[in-house]
Design a protein around this motif. Structure first.
Motif, PDB file in Angstrom:
ATOM      1  N   ASN A   1      21.653  -0.389  21.792  1.00 32.49           N
ATOM      2  CA  ASN A   1      21.828  -1.509  20.870  1.00 32.49           C
ATOM      3  C   ASN A   1      22.872  -1.121  19.834  1.00 32.49           C
ATOM      4  OD1 ASN A   1      19.779  -3.271  21.956  1.00 32.49           O
ATOM      5  ND2 ASN A   1      18.274  -1.853  21.118  1.00 32.49           N
TER       6      ASN A   1
ATOM      7  N   ARG B   1      23.544  -9.185  16.251  1.00 31.14           N
ATOM      8  CA  ARG B   1      24.244 -10.413  16.607  1.00 31.14           C
ATOM      9  C   ARG B   1      23.557 -11.619  15.963  1.00 31.14           C
ATOM     10  NH1 ARG B   1      25.609  -9.795  23.067  1.00 31.14           N
ATOM     11  NH2 ARG B   1      26.999  -7.990  22.903  1.00 31.14           N
ATOM     12  N   SER B   2      24.350 -12.516  15.447  1.00 30.01           N
ATOM     13  CA  SER B   2      23.800 -13.694  14.786  1.00 30.01           C
ATOM     14  C   SER B   2      24.747 -14.865  14.953  1.00 30.01           C
ATOM     15  CB  SER B   2      23.587 -13.400  13.294  1.00 30.01           C
ATOM     16  OG  SER B   2      23.256 -14.579  12.601  1.00 30.01           O
ATOM     17  N   GLU B   3      24.193 -16.061  15.015  1.00 28.45           N
ATOM     18  CA  GLU B   3      25.017 -17.262  15.093  1.00 28.45           C
ATOM     19  C   GLU B   3      25.449 -17.717  13.704  1.00 28.45           C
ATOM     20  OE1 GLU B   3      22.854 -20.188  17.234  1.00 28.45           O
ATOM     21  OE2 GLU B   3      22.852 -19.059  19.122  1.00 28.45           O
TER      22      GLU B   3
END
Length: 377
Positions: free
Chosen positions: A39, A44-46
């Motif tokens: 990882n 990660r994010s929108e």
């Protein structure tokens, strides 16, 4: 025609670790190299955003002053508090200071007392839970050795749920995890080294349980079949030395795994320095709506319902009552140890203002009566 290849790999592969394996379909073999997946950060994010800016000490004070009164002479103590505990950890306590009148702001002393209360509960739980872990392992080892006089009894499939394919897979997985722990201990644990060298790797149950973490032990004990659970429950509850000590909670054999897991999860939260005050715990002990325990639980705002019970189950107080359950099954000396904690907790709470015992800890109005263990036989 589609051909399936099979291979076995070691239990754990570290990130970026390369493992060579041979795949076979019974006719052909293929050599492959597998690399452990890794990882990375940031996660990660929108969403769209930037790293949070670093606050100066003055900015930290300004933020806290929105909720608490900080005098000039408090700033030195606050600086020490931040240095030793981090602003991130302590700042949330300012939000948890309970006041019915918004016009009344708690003082820095109130803020500090709440942090001390949380610290006392956390360190006390960390200190008391190993006693329950040892009690669990010792009692189960005794019961299993009584059922089958074999030091390898934990390998006997008849003591476990083993009828369905799912049961078999879960047990085999649990035993494999435990075996991995024993393998890790083999090089530096003198007791394990002895049994490997002089007993062909047969580890007796007392040494086996001693090496397992509380989590591994609980994982394995959840696989026990009902007869073994019943004998374990009888040995714990029916043979308790202080027979007049009320348990308050209606418990049965099937309750044991969830009760011990509750203690484990509460211990984990405390050992990892998690905030205790205002925390919703992930444990789920088997205390149903119809359990007579709720008739002893006295709180003005508490209404007996599925919703309220479901909420209360995840509170600190429920975790403490489960701990109390096991201490009430132990010797008078162990009960005195528990009662000393309860008395000191009462002293800490009496010195702490702006505390919401019911809302943030799940404490009833008669919490001291319930937690304290009477020892008069």
């Amino acid at each position: 025609m589609k051909s399936e290849f099979h291979a076995y790999i070691q239990n754990e592969i570290e990130p970026f670790e390369d493992v060579d394996i041979d795949l076979s379909n019974g006719i052909n073999k293929i050599h492959a190299r597998v690399t452990g997946k890794s990882n990375s950060l940031p996660l990660r994010s929108e969403g769209i955003g930037k790293p949070k800016p670093v606050a100066s000490f003055d900015e930290m004070i300004s933020s806290l002053e929105k909720r608490i009164k900080i005098r000039e002479k408090d700033k030195c103590r606050l600086q020490i508090l931040i240095r030793e505990n981090s602003y991130y950890r302590i700042s949330y306590f300012a939000k948890l200071l309970f006041t019915e009148k918004p016009s009344i702001r708690p003082s820095f002393d109130n803020f500090y007392a709440l942090i001390k209360l949380d610290s006392y509960i956390r360190t006390s739980v960390s200190r008391l839970t190993p006693t329950i872990e040892m009690f669990a392992k010792s009692t189960l080892a005794h019961v299993l050795l009584t059922i089958k006089k074999d030091s390898d009894v934990y390998l006997d499939k008849t003591i476990y749920k083993y009828n369905s394919t799912s049961d078999k897979k879960k047990l085999n997985r649990s035993l494999s995890v435990c075996a991995t722990s024993i393998q890790r201990e083999k090089s530096h644990n003198e007791s394990i080294k002895h049994y490997v060298s002089f007993h062909s790797g047969h580890i007796p149950i007392w040494a086996f349980f001693d090496v397992l973490t509380f989590g591994e032990f609980n994982m394995l004990s959840t696989r026990l079949e009902k007869t073994c659970l019943g004998e374990w429950f009888k040995y714990i509850v029916d043979n308790r030395p202080m027979t007049k000590s009320l348990l308050y909670i209606d418990a049965h054999a099937k309750s044991l795994p969830s009760f011990f897991q509750t203690v484990q999860l509460l211990r984990n939260a405390s050992a990892h320095n998690s905030r205790i005050y205002g925390k919703r715990f992930v444990y789920n002990p088997s205390i149903k709506l119809e359990n007579s325990y709720w008739t002893f639980y006295e709180r003005k705002s508490f209404q007996l319902s599925i919703t309220e019970v479901s909420k209360q189950i995840h509170s600190l107080f429920t975790g403490l009552m489960i701990m109390r359950f096991f201490f009430a099954c132990m010797s008078e000396k162990k009960i005195e140890k528990w009662n000393k904690f309860v008395y000191k907790l009462k002293c800490h709470i009496s010195k702490t203002k702006f505390v919401n015992l019911g809302g943030y800890l799940g404490f009833p109005d008669n919490w001291f009566t319930l937690l304290n263990i009477e020892t008069k036989n």
